[in-house]
Design a protein around this motif. Structure first.
Motif, PDB file in Angstrom:
ATOM      1  N   LEU A 160      12.174   8.086  52.056  1.00  0.00           N
ATOM      2  CA  LEU A 160      11.294   9.240  51.758  1.00  0.00           C
ATOM      3  C   LEU A 160      10.240   8.767  50.939  1.00  0.00           C
ATOM      4  O   LEU A 160      10.494   7.734  49.970  1.00  0.00           O
ATOM      5  CB  LEU A 160      11.890  10.258  50.935  1.00  0.00           C
ATOM      6  CG  LEU A 160      13.034  11.399  51.867  1.00  0.00           C
ATOM      7  CD1 LEU A 160      13.765  12.420  51.007  1.00  0.00           C
ATOM      8  CD2 LEU A 160      12.247  11.946  52.885  1.00  0.00           C
ATOM      9  N   VAL A 161       8.951   8.617  51.242  1.00  0.00           N
ATOM     10  CA  VAL A 161       7.843   8.198  50.492  1.00  0.00           C
ATOM     11  C   VAL A 161       7.065   9.388  49.946  1.00  0.00           C
ATOM     12  O   VAL A 161       6.449   9.940  50.489  1.00  0.00           O
ATOM     13  CB  VAL A 161       7.002   7.274  51.332  1.00  0.00           C
ATOM     14  CG1 VAL A 161       5.837   6.763  50.516  1.00  0.00           C
ATOM     15  CG2 VAL A 161       7.825   6.102  52.123  1.00  0.00           C
ATOM     16  N   PHE A 162       7.263   9.320  48.464  1.00  0.00           N
ATOM     17  CA  PHE A 162       6.440  10.266  47.736  1.00  0.00           C
ATOM     18  C   PHE A 162       4.977   9.704  47.055  1.00  0.00           C
ATOM     19  O   PHE A 162       5.122   8.756  46.699  1.00  0.00           O
ATOM     20  CB  PHE A 162       7.204  10.869  46.493  1.00  0.00           C
ATOM     21  CG  PHE A 162       8.534  11.326  46.929  1.00  0.00           C
ATOM     22  CD1 PHE A 162       8.620  12.805  47.236  1.00  0.00           C
ATOM     23  CD2 PHE A 162       9.736  10.646  46.929  1.00  0.00           C
ATOM     24  CE1 PHE A 162       9.868  13.331  47.637  1.00  0.00           C
ATOM     25  CE2 PHE A 162      10.945  11.061  47.489  1.00  0.00           C
ATOM     26  CZ  PHE A 162      11.185  12.526  47.772  1.00  0.00           C
ATOM     27  N   GLY A 429      -8.247   4.649  38.904  1.00  0.00           N
ATOM     28  CA  GLY A 429      -7.008   4.105  38.533  1.00  0.00           C
ATOM     29  C   GLY A 429      -6.029   3.446  39.415  1.00  0.00           C
ATOM     30  O   GLY A 429      -6.557   2.620  39.958  1.00  0.00           O
ATOM     31  N   ARG A 430      -5.001   4.157  39.628  1.00  0.00           N
ATOM     32  CA  ARG A 430      -3.950   3.619  40.912  1.00  0.00           C
ATOM     33  C   ARG A 430      -3.376   4.650  41.563  1.00  0.00           C
ATOM     34  O   ARG A 430      -3.352   5.552  41.132  1.00  0.00           O
ATOM     35  CB  ARG A 430      -3.155   2.687  40.236  1.00  0.00           C
ATOM     36  CG  ARG A 430      -3.511   1.509  39.313  1.00  0.00           C
ATOM     37  CD  ARG A 430      -2.410   0.600  38.771  1.00  0.00           C
ATOM     38  NE  ARG A 430      -1.515  -0.344  39.785  1.00  0.00           N
ATOM     39  CZ  ARG A 430      -2.370  -1.364  39.932  1.00  0.00           C
ATOM     40  NH1 ARG A 430      -3.584  -1.786  39.372  1.00  0.00           N
ATOM     41  NH2 ARG A 430      -1.699  -2.256  40.953  1.00  0.00           N
ATOM     42  N   LEU A 431      -3.171   4.563  42.736  1.00  0.00           N
ATOM     43  CA  LEU A 431      -2.570   5.147  43.799  1.00  0.00           C
ATOM     44  C   LEU A 431      -1.050   4.780  43.999  1.00  0.00           C
ATOM     45  O   LEU A 431      -0.762   3.627  43.874  1.00  0.00           O
ATOM     46  CB  LEU A 431      -3.174   5.200  45.236  1.00  0.00           C
ATOM     47  CG  LEU A 431      -2.274   6.127  46.125  1.00  0.00           C
ATOM     48  CD1 LEU A 431      -2.723   7.422  45.388  1.00  0.00           C
ATOM     49  CD2 LEU A 431      -3.157   6.263  47.398  1.00  0.00           C
ATOM     50  N   THR A 432      -0.033   5.738  43.330  1.00  0.00           N
ATOM     51  CA  THR A 432       1.308   5.338  43.273  1.00  0.00           C
ATOM     52  C   THR A 432       2.177   6.125  44.289  1.00  0.00           C
ATOM     53  O   THR A 432       2.017   7.107  44.766  1.00  0.00           O
ATOM     54  CB  THR A 432       1.719   5.921  42.023  1.00  0.00           C
ATOM     55  OG1 THR A 432       0.887   5.462  40.834  1.00  0.00           O
ATOM     56  CG2 THR A 432       3.054   5.631  41.894  1.00  0.00           C
ATOM     57  N   ALA A 433       3.248   5.352  44.899  1.00  0.00           N
ATOM     58  CA  ALA A 433       4.045   5.671  45.707  1.00  0.00           C
ATOM     59  C   ALA A 433       5.439   5.340  45.322  1.00  0.00           C
ATOM     60  O   ALA A 433       5.698   4.575  44.652  1.00  0.00           O
ATOM     61  CB  ALA A 433       3.864   4.906  47.274  1.00  0.00           C
ATOM     62  N   MET A 434       6.435   6.364  45.247  1.00  0.00           N
ATOM     63  CA  MET A 434       7.876   6.431  45.143  1.00  0.00           C
ATOM     64  C   MET A 434       8.716   6.086  46.580  1.00  0.00           C
ATOM     65  O   MET A 434       8.556   7.370  46.891  1.00  0.00           O
ATOM     66  CB  MET A 434       8.344   7.320  44.165  1.00  0.00           C
ATOM     67  CG  MET A 434       9.788   7.056  43.510  1.00  0.00           C
ATOM     68  SD  MET A 434      10.247   8.221  42.386  1.00  0.00           S
ATOM     69  CE  MET A 434      10.522   9.722  43.658  1.00  0.00           C
ATOM     70  N   VAL A 435       9.259   5.131  46.572  1.00  0.00           N
ATOM     71  CA  VAL A 435       9.888   5.036  47.895  1.00  0.00           C
ATOM     72  C   VAL A 435      11.439   5.235  47.429  1.00  0.00           C
ATOM     73  O   VAL A 435      11.917   4.586  46.702  1.00  0.00           O
ATOM     74  CB  VAL A 435       9.834   3.515  48.488  1.00  0.00           C
ATOM     75  CG1 VAL A 435      10.525   3.533  49.684  1.00  0.00           C
ATOM     76  CG2 VAL A 435       8.449   3.253  48.597  1.00  0.00           C
ATOM     77  N   GLU A 443      11.802   2.733  44.460  1.00  0.00           N
ATOM     78  CA  GLU A 443      10.890   1.676  44.185  1.00  0.00           C
ATOM     79  C   GLU A 443       9.249   2.209  43.809  1.00  0.00           C
ATOM     80  O   GLU A 443       9.100   3.180  44.618  1.00  0.00           O
ATOM     81  CB  GLU A 443      10.690   0.628  45.281  1.00  0.00           C
ATOM     82  CG  GLU A 443       9.944  -0.573  44.877  1.00  0.00           C
ATOM     83  CD  GLU A 443       9.977  -1.476  46.173  1.00  0.00           C
ATOM     84  OE1 GLU A 443       9.149  -2.528  46.043  1.00  0.00           O
ATOM     85  OE2 GLU A 443      10.306  -1.218  47.174  1.00  0.00           O
ATOM     86  N   VAL A 444       8.936   2.000  43.008  1.00  0.00           N
ATOM     87  CA  VAL A 444       7.571   2.559  42.717  1.00  0.00           C
ATOM     88  C   VAL A 444       6.607   1.479  42.894  1.00  0.00           C
ATOM     89  O   VAL A 444       6.667   0.183  42.661  1.00  0.00           O
ATOM     90  CB  VAL A 444       7.211   2.701  41.058  1.00  0.00           C
ATOM     91  CG1 VAL A 444       6.015   3.012  40.755  1.00  0.00           C
ATOM     92  CG2 VAL A 444       8.199   4.010  40.796  1.00  0.00           C
ATOM     93  N   VAL A 445       5.599   1.524  43.864  1.00  0.00           N
ATOM     94  CA  VAL A 445       4.508   0.630  44.306  1.00  0.00           C
ATOM     95  C   VAL A 445       3.189   1.359  43.968  1.00  0.00           C
ATOM     96  O   VAL A 445       2.802   2.617  44.447  1.00  0.00           O
ATOM     97  CB  VAL A 445       4.783   0.461  45.926  1.00  0.00           C
ATOM     98  CG1 VAL A 445       3.809  -0.658  46.489  1.00  0.00           C
ATOM     99  CG2 VAL A 445       6.137  -0.062  46.317  1.00  0.00           C
ATOM    100  N   GLN A 446       2.151   0.456  43.598  1.00  0.00           N
ATOM    101  CA  GLN A 446       0.964   0.926  43.075  1.00  0.00           C
ATOM    102  C   GLN A 446      -0.106   0.098  43.761  1.00  0.00           C
ATOM    103  O   GLN A 446       0.192  -1.146  43.963  1.00  0.00           O
ATOM    104  CB  GLN A 446       0.728   1.057  41.905  1.00  0.00           C
ATOM    105  CG  GLN A 446       1.585   2.015  40.989  1.00  0.00           C
ATOM    106  CD  GLN A 446       1.295   1.921  39.639  1.00  0.00           C
ATOM    107  OE1 GLN A 446       1.230   1.147  38.973  1.00  0.00           O
ATOM    108  NE2 GLN A 446       1.177   3.316  39.027  1.00  0.00           N
TER     109      GLN A 446
END
Length: 453
Positions: A160-162, A429-435, A443-446
Motif C-alpha cells: 500500500l502506498v500512501f 517543499g517535498r512530496l511524501t509517500a509512505m510505503v 518506508e517514507v520516501v520523499q
C-alpha cells in the motif's frame, strides 16, 4: 652485757615513738576491716539519688552525661550523623526536582488529555458530535483483494502506498512513483486528499490516479469543488454574479472549466474516510515505523473516542487542532481559548491508552457497542451476570492508526498512531509517500518539489 644493751635500745625506741605520736600503719582490729575493694563503697545513683534543695530530676539534666542535651550534642558532633543528614537533604532535593521537572508535568499532561473525555465536561469528547451532511460515501472499506497479505496475496507481495497532498503537481507525482518502483499490478495507491488545485496540472494528476486505479479520500479542496460544481456548472462561467466574485470562487470556476466528466465522477466518488483492516501477516510490535493495527485514512483528522459515523465531515476535512478540555476541533492551529493542542497529540494519547489496556469506562458513551450494552441489562442475577460478561467484550476497543494530510505547516509527522504526510509540495517543499508492505513495515520516501505559489 649484750643482753642489757638490747633491752636499753628497745626502751629508747618505744620512748621515741611515743614522743612523736607515731601510730602503726594498720590499726588494731580484724583483718577484714583492712580490705579496700571499691565495690564496698560504690553507691548507685539510681538506687540512692542525690538529695538537695537545688536538685530537680529530668531528661535535660546537664549534670547527667546521658541526658537529652548532652546526647544530642554528641550526636551532632558525630561525623557519621552529619554525613547521614547530608544524604537525607540530598535525597529530598532530588525528590523535589523530580516532582517539579518530571512527575508534576506528566500528571498535569495526563489530566489535560483525559479531562475532555469525561462526561462532566461541557462538550467533552466533542459533545456536539452528531455527524453532519456529506454528499458522498462517509466510510469505505478497502477491497479485500487489495490488502497486502490478504485473500489474494498469500505470498505477501502486495504494498500500500500512501501519498500526501499532491495539489496538482503531476510532475512530482510521477517522479515519486518512479522512486518507489511503483507497480500497479502489486501496489495500491492511496492519496490523503487535496490532489487538486493550487498546482499547475490538476487534470493531469486526476488522470494519473485514475490510470493506476488509485483511491483518495476527499479533502477540503475536492469538497469545495464538488459543492461549487452544483451551482457553477448550471450558470454561465464567463459572467459570474456579484455573489461569485471571491478569489476562491473564481479559482474553482477556472478549474471546473478544465475538468472532464470522468474527473468529476472521480472527485464525487471520493469517500470521507477509508478504512483498512489489520494486515494478516503483520505481527504486533511497538515502533513508529511498523503498523499492525486497523488504519483510518482521512484528509485532516479525527476526534478520538468518537465513532467514525459520528465524526463531523467538515472537521474530518479541515481540523488542525482540538480543545483538550472540550474536544471541540478547530481548523486553526491556535484558538482564543488557549486550550488548543494538535489533534494528533490527543489522538495518540488515546490510542496508546487503548493499547496498554487502560480503562475507558468513565468516558463518554458514543459507540453502538456501548449502547447495546445498556439494552441487554435485565433484572435478576442471570441478566446481571450476562450483562457483565458481555460488557467486557463490548467495551474492548482496539487502537487504530490515522493516516492524513492537510497540515503542511506541521510538515511530516510520523508517530506510532498517526502519520501526517503533507510536507508542502506545492509551496516548494517535498512530496511524501509512505510505503507499507504485507508485514507491516513502513518506508517514507520523499522527492523535492518546485514552488508553484
Amino acid at each position: 652485757m649484750e643482753k642489757q644493751e638490747a633491752e636499753d635500745d628497745l626502751r629508747r625506741s618505744r620512748s621515741e615513738r611515743h614522743r612523736l605520736h607515731i601510730t602503726p600503719a594498720h590499726p588494731p582490729g580484724p583483718l577484714i576491716d583492712r580490705v579496700t575493694n571499691g565495690w564496698r563503697g560504690d553507691v548507685k545513683t539510681a538506687a540512692n539519688p542525690p538529695t538537695g534543695d537545688d536538685y530537680e530530676p529530668g531528661i535535660c539534666d546537664f549534670e547527667d552525661e546521658g541526658s537529652c542535651p548532652n546526647v544530642s550534642r554528641d550526636l551532632v558532633r558525630s561525623r557519621r550523623f552529619r554525613r547521614m543528614m547530608a544524604l537525607v537533604l540530598l535525597l529530598l532535593l532530588v525528590a523535589y526536582y523530580a516532582w517539579q521537572a518530571y512527575l508534576r508535568p506528566r500528571l498535569q499532561q495526563e489530566w489535560n488529555f483525559k479531562e475532555g473525555f469525561l462526561p462532566g465536561r461541557v462538550n467533552g469528547t466533542y459533545g456536539i458530535a452528531r455527524a453532519g451532511d456529506f454528499d458522498g460515501t462517509t466510510i469505505r472499506d478497502i477491497h479485500p483483494d487489495l490488502l497486502p497479505g490478504g485473500v489474494a496475496d498469500h505470498q505477501g507481495k502486495r504494498r500500500l502506498v500512501f501519498i500526501g497532498d499532491i495539489h496538482g503537481c503531476r510532475k512530482e507525482l510521477l517522479h515519486l512513483l518512479h522512486s518507489i518502483d511503483f507497480d500497479p499490478t502489486t501496489d495500491h495507491l492511496i492519496a490523503t486528499g487535496d490532489v487538486i488545485s493550487k498546482g499547475p496540472n490538476s487534470p493531469g494528476v486526476l488522470d494519473e490516479l485514475i490510470k493506476v486505479g488509485a483511491e483518495s479520500v476527499r479533502g477540503n479542496h475536492e469538497d469545495r469543488l464538488v459543492e461549487a460544481a452544483k451551482t457553477l456548472l448550471s450558470t454561465d462561467l464567463q459572467a459570474p454574479s456579484a455573489a461569485t466574485t471571491s478569489k476562491g470562487y473564481a479559482k474553482d470556476a477556472a478549474l471546473l472549466k478544465e475538468l472532464k466528466p470522468r474527473h468529476m465522477r472521480y472527485l464525487h466518488d471520493m469517500p470521507l474516510m477509508l478504512r483498512i483492516p489489520a494486515l494478516p501477516l503483520a505481527k504486533k510490535r511497538k515502533g513508529k515505523h511498523h503498523i499492525a493495527e486497523d488504519i483510518i485514512v482521512v484528509h485532516a483528522g479525527l476526534v478520538p473516542h468518537v465513532p467514525l459515523d459520528r465524526q463531523d465531515p467538515y472537521f474530518v476535512m479541515n481540523m488542525r487542532s482540538i480543545d483538550h478540555k472540550t474536544h471541540v476541533p478547530s481548523a486553526l492551529h491556535e484558538t482564543k481559548t488557549g486550550n488548543s493542542k494538535p489533534w494528533f497529540d490527543v489522538w495518540n494519547w488515546y490510542q496508546d491508552r487503548l493499547d496498554r489496556g487502560r480503562s475507558v469506562g468513565g468516558f463518554h458513551v458514543y459507540s453502538y457497542a456501548e449502547w447495546l450494552e445498556k439494552q441487554i441489562q435485565e433484572d435478576g442475577w442471570f441478566g446481571k451476570l450476562r450483562g457483565s460478561v458481555l460488557s467486557k467484550a463490548l467495551r474492548k476497543l482496539n487502537p487504530q492508526v490515522a493516516v492524513y494530510g492537510h497540515d503542511s505547516k506541521m510538515g511530516l509527522q510520523v508517530h506510532r498512531w498517526s502519520k501526517g504526510l503533507d510536507s508542502g509540495c506545492v509551496s516548494g517543499g517535498r512530496l511524501t509517500a509512505m510505503v507499507l508492505d504485507a508485514r507491516g513495515e513502513t518506508e517514507v520516501v520523499q522527492v523535492g518539489c518546485k514552488n508553484y505559489r
